[in-house]
Design a protein around this motif. Sequence first.
Motif, PDB file in Angstrom:
ATOM      1  N   ILE A   2       0.848  -1.185   0.000  1.00 53.47           N
ATOM      2  CA  ILE A   2       0.000   0.000   0.000  1.00 53.47           C
ATOM      3  C   ILE A   2       0.888   1.241   0.000  1.00 53.47           C
ATOM      4  N   GLN A   3       0.612   2.142  -0.921  1.00 54.23           N
ATOM      5  CA  GLN A   3       1.339   3.400  -0.987  1.00 54.23           C
ATOM      6  C   GLN A   3       0.801   4.302   0.115  1.00 54.23           C
ATOM      7  N   VAL A   4       1.679   4.785   0.966  1.00 56.53           N
ATOM      8  CA  VAL A   4       1.264   5.616   2.089  1.00 56.53           C
ATOM      9  C   VAL A   4       1.817   7.021   1.899  1.00 56.53           C
ATOM     10  N   PHE A   5       0.962   8.012   2.096  1.00 55.41           N
ATOM     11  CA  PHE A   5       1.362   9.406   1.996  1.00 55.41           C
ATOM     12  C   PHE A   5       1.605   9.953   3.391  1.00 55.41           C
ATOM     13  N   THR A   6       2.770  10.573   3.576  1.00 56.14           N
ATOM     14  CA  THR A   6       3.096  11.235   4.832  1.00 56.14           C
ATOM     15  C   THR A   6       3.347  12.699   4.510  1.00 56.14           C
ATOM     16  N   TYR A   7       2.504  13.575   5.018  1.00 53.72           N
ATOM     17  CA  TYR A   7       2.555  14.995   4.662  1.00 53.72           C
ATOM     18  C   TYR A   7       3.898  15.631   4.984  1.00 53.72           C
ATOM     19  N   THR A   8       4.488  15.283   6.107  1.00 57.98           N
ATOM     20  CA  THR A   8       5.735  15.924   6.510  1.00 57.98           C
ATOM     21  C   THR A   8       6.971  15.304   5.870  1.00 57.98           C
ATOM     22  N   ASP A   9       6.817  14.201   5.171  1.00 62.88           N
ATOM     23  CA  ASP A   9       7.933  13.556   4.479  1.00 62.88           C
ATOM     24  C   ASP A   9       7.405  12.850   3.232  1.00 62.88           C
TER      25      ASP A   9
END
Length: 178
Positions: free
Chosen positions: A65-72
């Motif tokens: 699963i592709q995970v988005f992390t706003y700060t990185d």
Amino acid sequence: RGALVIEDALEQSRRLTTLNVAHNPLGVMGLRSLLRLLAREKSGLVSIDMENTFSGELMPSVEGIQVFTYTDPGGSYSLHLDRPYHRSLLRILYKVGQNLQLKPGDTCYDISYDSGTFTLPSQTSPSGVWPVPNSGRLDLSFSIEKAIQRAVKGVPEDNFAEVLSRYNEVMRFTPHFR
């Protein structure tokens, strides 16, 4: 993953003021998406019913699963653009760049697309939405390095505390209050 699609879809919606996602297992990443949406300047949301939504999962337990992390947000992404989550993820990557005064050509590289020619958009549509294809597999790397280099320009190499401080200033999500 569904909360990120909701964040993307409703970010500029001024008409919707209340959202009920009660009794849905969102996890930490889903809650973060909805809280960012609530705090966005262009969103009309003023309340979200989140009763019994936390599942306790910090990160998805499913492999791949592709995970988005706003700060990185930097990294490699493999996006199947027939999936709403992956289209939203691509638009959100474009928005991160836009918020940092970077065009998609400044943030996306090592691009491979299996369904013909892929061209990075130069701007949003008249309604403010970044155009993305709705089919094919897109592999790309994403980097905000240009924005970070701009932020730390003039900081001595040995002043790591100032480098971290400037990075945090660039990547911090600032809520807007209505």
